[in-house]
Scaffold this motif. Sequence first.
Motif, mmCIF file in Angstrom:
data_model
loop_
_atom_site.group_PDB
_atom_site.id
_atom_site.type_symbol
_atom_site.label_atom_id
_atom_site.label_comp_id
_atom_site.label_asym_id
_atom_site.label_seq_id
_atom_site.Cartn_x
_atom_site.Cartn_y
_atom_site.Cartn_z
ATOM 1 N N SER A 242 0.794 -1.152 -0.088
ATOM 2 C CA SER A 242 -0.003 0.093 -0.082
ATOM 3 C C SER A 242 0.821 1.400 -0.116
ATOM 4 O O SER A 242 0.333 2.233 -0.438
ATOM 5 C CB SER A 242 -1.010 -0.010 1.297
ATOM 6 N N VAL A 243 1.903 1.151 0.593
ATOM 7 C CA VAL A 243 2.948 2.460 0.761
ATOM 8 C C VAL A 243 4.289 2.405 0.177
ATOM 9 O O VAL A 243 4.847 1.040 0.081
ATOM 10 C CB VAL A 243 2.804 2.647 2.251
ATOM 11 N N ASP A 244 4.980 3.278 -0.220
ATOM 12 C CA ASP A 244 6.420 3.288 -0.583
ATOM 13 C C ASP A 244 7.254 3.218 0.508
ATOM 14 O O ASP A 244 7.600 4.317 0.925
ATOM 15 C CB ASP A 244 6.738 4.500 -1.603
ATOM 16 N N VAL A 245 7.601 1.997 1.102
ATOM 17 C CA VAL A 245 8.538 1.885 1.977
ATOM 18 C C VAL A 245 9.727 1.849 1.597
ATOM 19 O O VAL A 245 10.365 1.200 0.550
ATOM 20 C CB VAL A 245 8.311 0.565 2.753
ATOM 21 N N LYS A 246 10.663 2.651 2.149
ATOM 22 C CA LYS A 246 11.996 2.853 1.791
ATOM 23 C C LYS A 246 13.072 1.932 2.589
ATOM 24 O O LYS A 246 13.985 1.636 1.863
ATOM 25 C CB LYS A 246 12.671 4.449 2.338
ATOM 26 N N SER A 247 12.679 1.644 3.785
ATOM 27 C CA SER A 247 13.616 0.662 4.465
ATOM 28 C C SER A 247 12.840 0.209 5.823
ATOM 29 O O SER A 247 11.930 0.880 6.215
ATOM 30 C CB SER A 247 14.825 1.692 5.076
ATOM 31 N N VAL A 248 13.373 -0.981 6.103
ATOM 32 C CA VAL A 248 12.981 -1.673 7.296
ATOM 33 C C VAL A 248 13.873 -2.172 8.187
ATOM 34 O O VAL A 248 14.922 -2.611 7.612
ATOM 35 C CB VAL A 248 11.810 -3.053 6.920
ATOM 36 N N ALA A 249 13.776 -2.159 9.497
ATOM 37 C CA ALA A 249 14.616 -2.918 10.474
ATOM 38 C C ALA A 249 14.102 -3.440 11.447
ATOM 39 O O ALA A 249 13.166 -3.290 11.973
ATOM 40 C CB ALA A 249 15.587 -1.804 11.040
ATOM 41 N N HIS A 250 14.580 -5.009 11.520
ATOM 42 C CA HIS A 250 14.145 -5.728 12.714
ATOM 43 C C HIS A 250 15.071 -5.687 14.073
ATOM 44 O O HIS A 250 16.353 -5.722 13.754
ATOM 45 C CB HIS A 250 14.340 -7.175 12.207
ATOM 46 N N ILE A 251 14.477 -4.990 15.105
ATOM 47 C CA ILE A 251 15.160 -4.813 16.081
ATOM 48 C C ILE A 251 15.417 -6.039 16.923
ATOM 49 O O ILE A 251 14.735 -6.337 17.910
ATOM 50 C CB ILE A 251 14.582 -3.534 16.960
ATOM 51 N N THR A 252 16.586 -6.529 16.882
ATOM 52 C CA THR A 252 16.929 -7.805 17.564
ATOM 53 C C THR A 252 18.152 -7.571 18.418
ATOM 54 O O THR A 252 18.490 -6.518 19.148
ATOM 55 C CB THR A 252 17.040 -9.061 16.691
ATOM 56 N N GLY A 253 19.136 -8.438 18.613
ATOM 57 C CA GLY A 253 20.346 -8.336 19.228
ATOM 58 C C GLY A 253 21.131 -7.110 18.781
ATOM 59 O O GLY A 253 21.389 -6.763 17.693
ATOM 60 N N GLY A 254 21.583 -6.308 19.599
ATOM 61 C CA GLY A 254 22.302 -4.926 19.504
ATOM 62 C C GLY A 254 21.408 -3.714 19.587
ATOM 63 O O GLY A 254 21.848 -2.726 19.447
ATOM 64 N N GLY A 255 20.026 -3.998 19.636
ATOM 65 C CA GLY A 255 18.934 -3.124 20.067
ATOM 66 C C GLY A 255 18.809 -2.066 19.057
ATOM 67 O O GLY A 255 19.238 -2.153 17.817
ATOM 68 N N PHE A 256 18.630 -0.807 19.348
ATOM 69 C CA PHE A 256 18.535 0.179 18.206
ATOM 70 C C PHE A 256 19.949 0.754 17.819
ATOM 71 O O PHE A 256 19.931 0.868 16.529
ATOM 72 C CB PHE A 256 18.077 1.792 19.214
ATOM 73 N N TYR A 257 20.935 0.621 18.583
ATOM 74 C CA TYR A 257 22.329 1.365 17.947
ATOM 75 C C TYR A 257 23.011 0.403 16.952
ATOM 76 O O TYR A 257 23.723 0.740 16.394
ATOM 77 C CB TYR A 257 23.394 1.463 19.211
#
Length: 347
Positions: A242-257
């Motif tokens: 439905s939307v023009d998604v530019k990027s996706v991140a799966h937040i696993t080990g290592g967290g946000f950083y």
Amino acid sequence: MSKSFSESYKNAGVDITAGYKSVELMKEHIKKTMSFGDTSDLGGFGGLFGLDMTGLKEPVLVSGTDGVGTKLKLAFLMDKHDTVGIDCVAMCVNDILCVGAKPLFFLDYIACGKNYPEKIAQIVSGVAEGCVQSRSALIGGETAEMPGFYPEDEYDLAGFAVGVVDKSRVLDKTRIRPGDKVLALPSSGVHSNGFSLVRKVFDVENTDLSKTYPELDGKSLGETLLTPTKIYVKPMLALLDSVDVKSVAHITGGGFYENIPRSLPEGISVRINRSDVRVLPIFDLIAKEGEVPEHDMFNTYNMGVGMTVIVAPEEADKALSVLRKNGEDAYILGETIASDEGVVLCQ
């Protein structure tokens, strides 16, 4: 009648007939995933999958593999084995989504000290549930009985997923520009990483896991920690359509950083106001009980954000609407800026 039985092998600690029983007990769970493209019979030498090429001009296969990690120790201690399979599937299929791909099929690998067929079936029931949630066919797997290598009551669980995406729809992070919006999809809890620290903080081997904390709304510590990793396939596929998604991140080990920068091009960072992060109570409890610094928390855990999505500012409202219609209480987490810092967490 099968002639497959070895008294010598059984005396060495491997009962191959237990393996046959495990397979029989698995079948009822695996049948739930058959409608997603599986064309093989359980027990063969390879899993077959009928790929529907409709609408695909240049199909690209995308693969992902992962395990559950030391979260399994909680399952051993609580003698609850029907949810860790969901974690295993989630860790693989959520990664595949970050490329823009649709998961197709999954295979699991269980290694154990002793094959208890009923326990193996419980594990596979969770794997099958994860496959149902991700609309993936469970087309095969392997159970290895390894006496002397694993303790009798313990096992390891890993998996492998394959998805597909049209080449023209592979997500391209180089399109990200300063001012794009970063959306957060809430997590269900700790998910399946950082459990070595969790186990140290709560000394889980010597703690009553049925203990409740006011911060956990009446849930026990064990129940909260064992909550399965959320699978984002349904809402994310709806969003990608439905939307023009530019990027996706799966937040696993290592967290946000560690994880968010992986979804960014050079010269772009993400700025997040700490007060905008909807931190789940379990993370506040971990930080308090373990005296864990905030930076370490955000560098280890998802902190309540299981996945981030980057879209142009004019697409943000539509993206939030699509996600919410598909059961995700998504919200704006931050925005992109011209910087090489990766993640800028503002107090």
